[in-house]
Design a protein around this motif. Structure first.
Motif, mmCIF file in Angstrom:
data_model
loop_
_atom_site.group_PDB
_atom_site.id
_atom_site.type_symbol
_atom_site.label_atom_id
_atom_site.label_comp_id
_atom_site.label_asym_id
_atom_site.label_seq_id
_atom_site.Cartn_x
_atom_site.Cartn_y
_atom_site.Cartn_z
ATOM 1 N N GLU A 123 0.828 -1.199 0.000
ATOM 2 C CA GLU A 123 0.000 0.000 0.000
ATOM 3 C C GLU A 123 0.868 1.256 0.000
ATOM 4 O OE1 GLU A 123 -4.091 1.423 2.170
ATOM 5 O OE2 GLU A 123 -2.607 0.324 3.374
ATOM 6 N N LYS A 124 1.979 1.203 0.721
ATOM 7 C CA LYS A 124 2.888 2.354 0.760
ATOM 8 C C LYS A 124 3.477 2.628 -0.617
ATOM 9 C CE LYS A 124 6.878 4.275 3.220
ATOM 10 N NZ LYS A 124 7.865 4.042 4.304
ATOM 11 N N ASP B 294 -7.482 -4.087 -3.826
ATOM 12 C CA ASP B 294 -7.653 -3.883 -2.386
ATOM 13 C C ASP B 294 -7.089 -2.531 -1.936
ATOM 14 O OD1 ASP B 294 -8.822 -6.352 -2.224
ATOM 15 O OD2 ASP B 294 -7.078 -7.376 -1.373
ATOM 16 N N ILE B 295 -6.012 -2.106 -2.586
ATOM 17 C CA ILE B 295 -5.387 -0.833 -2.204
ATOM 18 C C ILE B 295 -6.172 0.355 -2.734
ATOM 19 C CG2 ILE B 295 -3.338 0.611 -2.579
ATOM 20 C CD1 ILE B 295 -1.687 -2.001 -2.501
ATOM 21 N N LEU B 296 -6.675 0.239 -3.948
ATOM 22 C CA LEU B 296 -7.351 1.379 -4.580
ATOM 23 C C LEU B 296 -8.817 1.527 -4.175
ATOM 24 C CD1 LEU B 296 -5.983 1.292 -8.250
ATOM 25 C CD2 LEU B 296 -5.216 2.715 -6.340
ATOM 26 N N VAL B 297 -9.348 0.553 -3.437
ATOM 27 C CA VAL B 297 -10.769 0.605 -3.120
ATOM 28 C C VAL B 297 -11.135 1.871 -2.346
ATOM 29 C CG1 VAL B 297 -10.590 -0.709 -0.953
ATOM 30 C CG2 VAL B 297 -12.708 -0.775 -2.291
ATOM 31 N N ASN B 298 -10.191 2.380 -1.549
ATOM 32 C CA ASN B 298 -10.451 3.607 -0.787
ATOM 33 C C ASN B 298 -9.706 4.822 -1.346
ATOM 34 O OD1 ASN B 298 -12.097 2.317 1.221
ATOM 35 N ND2 ASN B 298 -10.228 1.446 2.112
ATOM 36 N N CYS B 299 -9.194 4.686 -2.563
ATOM 37 C CA CYS B 299 -8.435 5.774 -3.176
ATOM 38 C C CYS B 299 -9.381 6.852 -3.707
ATOM 39 C CB CYS B 299 -7.576 5.229 -4.314
ATOM 40 S SG CYS B 299 -6.656 6.480 -5.221
ATOM 41 N N LYS B 300 -9.142 8.093 -3.310
ATOM 42 C CA LYS B 300 -9.996 9.207 -3.741
ATOM 43 C C LYS B 300 -9.492 9.842 -5.030
ATOM 44 C CE LYS B 300 -11.418 10.323 0.990
ATOM 45 N NZ LYS B 300 -11.460 11.363 2.061
#
Length: 320
Positions: free
Chosen positions: A25-26, A56-62
């Motif tokens: 994620e980092k 999974d990482i981009l699911v909360n990406c704005k």
């Protein structure tokens, strides 16, 4: 391009082996914060894990990001069973250095691609599986290193056009060797809109020809396809080093500076496209992104670097 892509894109070929989820994620977050918002992935990457990790990482990406994924190559070790086994063994390999070489050998063998035996519907199924893992439609969907005969397959071409009509992807295209790409782009430019291929010191790409044929061009392996050879030449060819010091304003002993120069060269040689790179080091991601703001070679230096390498590089003298 028909899609507004950044000049640099981040490839996820090594993301699955880069550490735990927090580290992965980092890496993605560092890329986005550095202005890199295009990600290149495939079912083959990470032995089948890379798409899921990115999703999974981009699911909360704005932020607004774009994604390329592919159809064609899949690993022999893919699937749920392979993924679970890798997850269980990875921490053991990290802690026991003596097993690293064994692990590398095993991964190399199991990561060999399966022979593709295409039948109608396979491409659509692959796209649907990718969308499920990524949790979103994709922006560019490429045939992944397919042979020319298969890239001409009528059923496959029909599926490529259908997934775009169904809004599963915005652009379609092909990745692979330059000769194959040139033939496909010239043959069906409305289907093979994007050409993705290596452009490096060792393997220069016909970027201008592909663009003239109507393709948007994405290139990769700028660092992998030149850094090792340059370091070898600078250490073992005194004449090369002398000319380098006279013509190229880059420290011959600075590995990071040389990598910087190779990215700058790739950007110069593909001025209207995107350059992909990959790294498992957040600081290196920042340094590569910074090439856009701190060019060191300029146009003259880029031309000199390409010319110097082309004139003196002798593959037969390369020490194994």
């Amino acid at each position: 391009m028909k899609i507004d892509l950044p000049r640099l894109g981040f490839g996820l070929s090594s993301i699955a082996g880069s550490g735990n989820f927090s580290h992965q994620e980092k890496l993605i977050r560092t890329a986005i914060d550095s202005g890199i918002t295009h990600f290149d992935v495939a079912p083959y990457y990470g032995s089948g894990d890379a798409e899921r990790i990115l999703g999974d990482i981009l699911v909360n990406c704005k932020e607004q990001v774009s994604i390329t994924t592919k159809f064609g190559l899949t690993p022999l070790s893919g699937g749920v069973g392979g993924s679970m086994l890798r997850s269980l063994l990875r921490p053991v390999f990290r802690r026991m250095s003596a097993l690293k070489k064994i692990a590398s050998s095993v991964v190399s063998k199991t990561h060999q691609p399966k022979p593709l035996e295409y039948k109608a519907g396979d491409l659509t199924n692959s796209m649907d599986a990718s969308i499920k893992k990524l949790r979103r439609p994709v922006d560019i969907f490429l045939l992944h290193d397919l042979e020319i005969d298969l890239a001409r397959n009528t059923d496959l071409l029909e599926e490529l056009q259908t997934i775009r009509t169904d809004s599963k992807t915005r652009l379609t295209g092909i990745s692979g060797e330059s000769e194959t790409l040139l033939q496909m782009v010239k043959w069906r430019p409305e289907v093979y809109e994007v050409a993705q291929l290596e452009n490096s010191l060792k393997s220069p790409a016909p970027v201008e020809i592909l663009e003239a044929a109507g393709a948007d061009v994405i290139t990769h392996r700028a660092i992998q396809g030149g850094l090792e050879e340059l370091i070898f030449l600078l250490k073992n060819r005194p004449t090369f080093k002398t000319v380098w010091e006279r013509e190229i304003d880059i420290d011959p002993s600075g590995k990071e500076d040389i990598a910087h120069a190779l990215i700058e060269l790739a950007l110069y040689e593909n001025p209207g496209g995107t350059i992909l790179f990959s790294s498992t080091n957040p600081e290196r991601i920042k340094k590569v992104a910074n090439v856009l703001h701190t060019p060191k070679l300029g146009v003259v230096g880029c031309n000199k670097l390409r010319s110097l390498f082309s004139e003196v590089y002798a593959p037969q003298e390369r020490i194994a």
